[in-house]
Design a protein around this motif. Structure first.
Motif, mmCIF file in Angstrom:
data_model
loop_
_atom_site.group_PDB
_atom_site.id
_atom_site.type_symbol
_atom_site.label_atom_id
_atom_site.label_comp_id
_atom_site.label_asym_id
_atom_site.label_seq_id
_atom_site.Cartn_x
_atom_site.Cartn_y
_atom_site.Cartn_z
ATOM 1 N N LEU A 192 36.524 40.556 42.029
ATOM 2 C CA LEU A 192 37.781 39.894 41.646
ATOM 3 C C LEU A 192 38.777 40.013 42.809
ATOM 4 O O LEU A 192 38.995 41.107 43.340
ATOM 5 C CB LEU A 192 38.324 40.574 40.377
ATOM 6 N N LEU A 193 39.367 38.897 43.185
ATOM 7 C CA LEU A 193 40.338 38.920 44.299
ATOM 8 C C LEU A 193 41.747 38.767 43.755
ATOM 9 O O LEU A 193 42.216 37.654 43.515
ATOM 10 C CB LEU A 193 40.036 37.784 45.280
ATOM 11 N N VAL A 237 32.444 35.357 43.010
ATOM 12 C CA VAL A 237 33.854 35.679 43.295
ATOM 13 C C VAL A 237 34.749 35.086 42.208
ATOM 14 O O VAL A 237 34.637 33.919 41.851
ATOM 15 C CB VAL A 237 34.262 35.120 44.677
ATOM 16 N N LEU A 238 35.623 35.946 41.677
ATOM 17 C CA LEU A 238 36.618 35.503 40.686
ATOM 18 C C LEU A 238 37.962 35.526 41.382
ATOM 19 O O LEU A 238 38.315 36.537 42.009
ATOM 20 C CB LEU A 238 36.699 36.520 39.562
ATOM 21 N N LEU A 239 38.763 34.456 41.292
ATOM 22 C CA LEU A 239 40.074 34.506 41.948
ATOM 23 C C LEU A 239 41.053 33.576 41.263
ATOM 24 O O LEU A 239 40.633 32.599 40.627
ATOM 25 C CB LEU A 239 39.952 34.187 43.439
ATOM 26 N N PRO A 240 42.343 33.861 41.374
ATOM 27 C CA PRO A 240 43.339 32.971 40.772
ATOM 28 C C PRO A 240 43.355 31.651 41.544
ATOM 29 O O PRO A 240 43.217 31.663 42.769
ATOM 30 C CB PRO A 240 44.664 33.716 40.943
ATOM 31 N N GLN A 252 38.409 40.086 32.402
ATOM 32 C CA GLN A 252 37.028 39.592 32.515
ATOM 33 C C GLN A 252 36.136 40.643 33.178
ATOM 34 O O GLN A 252 36.628 41.525 33.871
ATOM 35 C CB GLN A 252 37.029 38.306 33.330
ATOM 36 N N PRO A 253 34.809 40.518 32.992
ATOM 37 C CA PRO A 253 33.934 41.518 33.620
ATOM 38 C C PRO A 253 33.843 41.331 35.137
ATOM 39 O O PRO A 253 33.706 40.197 35.604
ATOM 40 C CB PRO A 253 32.568 41.266 32.978
ATOM 41 N N PHE A 254 33.969 42.418 35.897
ATOM 42 C CA PHE A 254 33.797 42.378 37.354
ATOM 43 C C PHE A 254 33.364 43.759 37.819
ATOM 44 O O PHE A 254 33.438 44.735 37.054
ATOM 45 C CB PHE A 254 35.086 41.912 38.065
ATOM 46 N N ASP A 255 32.887 43.834 39.078
ATOM 47 C CA ASP A 255 32.359 45.108 39.589
ATOM 48 C C ASP A 255 33.250 45.743 40.639
ATOM 49 O O ASP A 255 33.083 46.930 40.953
ATOM 50 C CB ASP A 255 30.965 44.895 40.185
#
Ligand code: ADP
Length: 371
Positions: A6-7, A28-31, A47-50
Motif C-alpha cells: 500500500l502506498l 500495488v494499492l494506492l490512492p 484493505q488487506p496488504f503486506d
C-alpha cells in the motif's frame, strides 16, 4: 506476485515512481490522483496488504488510523516504511517510533529498495507462518478438548445406562435364588422374560458403543448382499416387540413389487431397529407405529411414523449429533446415540434421511436408498 504493498504517499511524483518500480513484483494499492487523500487513505488502510509506505503527510493526517491498523495486525508483523528525503531523520524520533518499522531515504537505488523490501517481506511471511501454525495448534487443541469432553460425557451416559438393566438383572436373580422353588411356572416365565429383555437392552447398548468407537477407528464397513426385505422386516419387528415390557403395535405395510434388494443387512438393521425402537419408546402405551416399505424411481423407501410426543422444531437441526436429546425427552431413558449412528449408517449406505415432526402429534422418519 502474492504480496500487496500500500502506498500512502501523498507526494504524487514519488508515489507514481514507486508504483512503477514495484508493479512488476508486487500488487500495488494506492490512492487515485486528485482524490481526497485522507479519506481514501483511511479506506485503503482497511484493505488487506503486506507492507505500507508512508510519508510525513500521511503520518500527520492518518496517524490514529495507522496506529489502529498496526494494533489490529498484532501479533503478525505488518511493516510500515517511512519514505523521506530528509537525510538526518531516523526511526528513533518519539512520534515516529510507534508508527513505523523502517526508514528509506530518497533518492534510493532501486536495488537497495528491492533488497530492503525482500527482507521486510521475509519477516512478514515468517510471522504469518507462525500465526498460521499457532492457529492450527489452537484448532487441534480445541478439537482435543471437545473430544475429551465427548469421551467423558460418553462414559458417564453409557455407564448410567448400563446401571439400570444391571440392577434389574441382579434383582431378578435374587428373586430366583430366594423364591425359585415357590414361584408358579407363569411367574417363572415372566421373570425369565424380564431377564432376557434386560440382557437385550445391554447387548443393544454395547452394540451402539461398538458402532461409535468403530467409527472413531474408521473401521466401519459397507457390504451389500441380496436381502429378502419382507421377512427381514418382520423378524426385526418381532425382536423389537420383545424388548418392551408392554404390548407394542407396529403396523407393517409392504408395498414394493420386488422382495429382494442388494442392501447391507447390518447397516439396515441398525437403522431400522433404532428408528422403530424410538417410535415405540416416544409413544404412549396404546398407540400404533406405522412402518411402510415401498419403491420409488430407483429407490427403496422406508417410512416409520408414530403418534407420540413429537420433537420441538428447535431441536430438529441437532437431532443427529451424538448425545443430543430433545428438550421434551427427559422422562424417557436414552443416550442420544441412536440417531447419530442411524445417520452414519445412512450416509455409508449412500442413502437419505428425512424427519418430520409436530410437537404432541408425532414423528415420521423417511429413509431411502438407491437400489
Ligand atoms: P435416545 O437414546 O435419547 O433415544 P436417539 O439418538 O435415538 O437417542 O434420539 C435422539 C433424540 O431424538 C431423543 O432423545 C429424542 O429427544 C428425539 N427422538 C428421536 N426419535 C423420536 C421419536 N420417534 N419421537 C420423539 N422424539 C424422538
Amino acid at each position: 506476485m502474492n504480496h500487496t504493498i500500500l502506498l500512502l504517499i501523498e507526494h504524487e511524483e514519488n508515489r507514481n515512481l514507486l508504483s512503477q518500480w514495484l508493479a512488476g513484483q508486487y500488487r500495488v494499492l494506492l490512492p487515485e490522483a486528485k482524490c481526497d487523500f485522507a479519506n481514501r487513505g483511511e479506506q485503503l488502510l482497511t484493505q488487506p496488504f503486506d507492507l505500507c509506505f508512508v510519508d510525513f503527510s500521511s503520518i500527520q493526517q492518518l496517524r490514529q488510523q495507522i496506529l489502529a491498523r498496526r494494533k489490529k495486525a498484532v501479533p503478525v508483523f505488518l511493516p510500515f516504511v517511512f519514505l523521506t528525503n530528509l537525510q538526518n531523520i531516523g526511526i528513533s524520533t518519539d512520534h515516529l517510533e510507534s508508527v513505523i518499522d523502517d526508514v528509506i531515504h530518497i533518492p534510493v537505488a532501486k536495488i537497495e529498495l528491492q533488497t530492503k523490501l525482500r527482507v521486510l517481506m521475509r519477516s512478514r511471511s515468517d510471522s504469518l507462518q507462525l500465526q498460521q501454525a499457532k492457529e492450527e495448534v489452537d484448532r487441534a487443541l480445541s478439537q482435543e478438548k471437545e473430544l475429551n469432553r465427548l469421551k467423558s460425557h460418553f462414559v458417564s451416559v453409557v455407564s448410567h445406562e448400563f446401571r439400570n438393566p444391571l440392577n434389574s438383572i441382579s434383582g431378578m436373580a435374587q428373586i430366583l435364588k430366594t423364591y425359585g422353588d415357590k414361584l408358579t411356572p407363569e411367574k417363572k416365565v415372566e421373570v425369565f422374560e424380564q431377564l432376557q429383555r434386560n440382557v437385550t437392552k445391554m447387548t443393544d447398548l454395547l452394540e451402539d458403543v461398538l458402532v461409535v468407537s468403530r467409527k472413531d477407528l474408521d473401521k466401519f464397513e459397507f457390504k451389500t448382499a441380496p436381502l429378502e426385505l419382507p421377512a427381514f422386516c418382520q423378524s426385526l419387528i418381532r425382536e423389537i416387540q420383545t424388548v418392551f415390557d408392554r404390548e407394542i403395535q407396529i403396523n407393517f405395510v409392504y408395498r414394493a413389487e420386488r422382495r429382494q434388494f442388494d442392501l447391507d443387512r447390518h447397516l439396515i438393521e441398525r437403522i431400522l431397529s433404532n428408528l422403530l425402537t424410538n417410535a415405540c419408546k416416544y409413544s404412549p402405551p396404546d398407540s400404533v407405529v406405522e412402518f411402510q416399505v415401498y419403491c420409488q424411481a430407483s429407490e427403496v423407501v422406508f417410512v416409520i411414523g408414530d403418534r407420540g410426543i413429537g420433537i420441538p422444531a428447535e431441536d430438529l437441526d441437532n437431532l443427529f449429533e451424538p448425545f443430543y436429546r430433545a428438550s421434551n425427552s427427559h422422562q424417557v431413558r436414552g443416550t442420544g446415540l441412536g440417531l447419530s449412528i442411524v445417520k452414519q449408517c445412512v450416509d455409508l449406505h449412500q442413502g437419505k434421511i428425512n424427519v418430520e415432526s409436530k410437537l404432541g402429534e408425532g414423528t415420521t422418519f423417511t429413509i431411502s436408498f438407491p437400489c
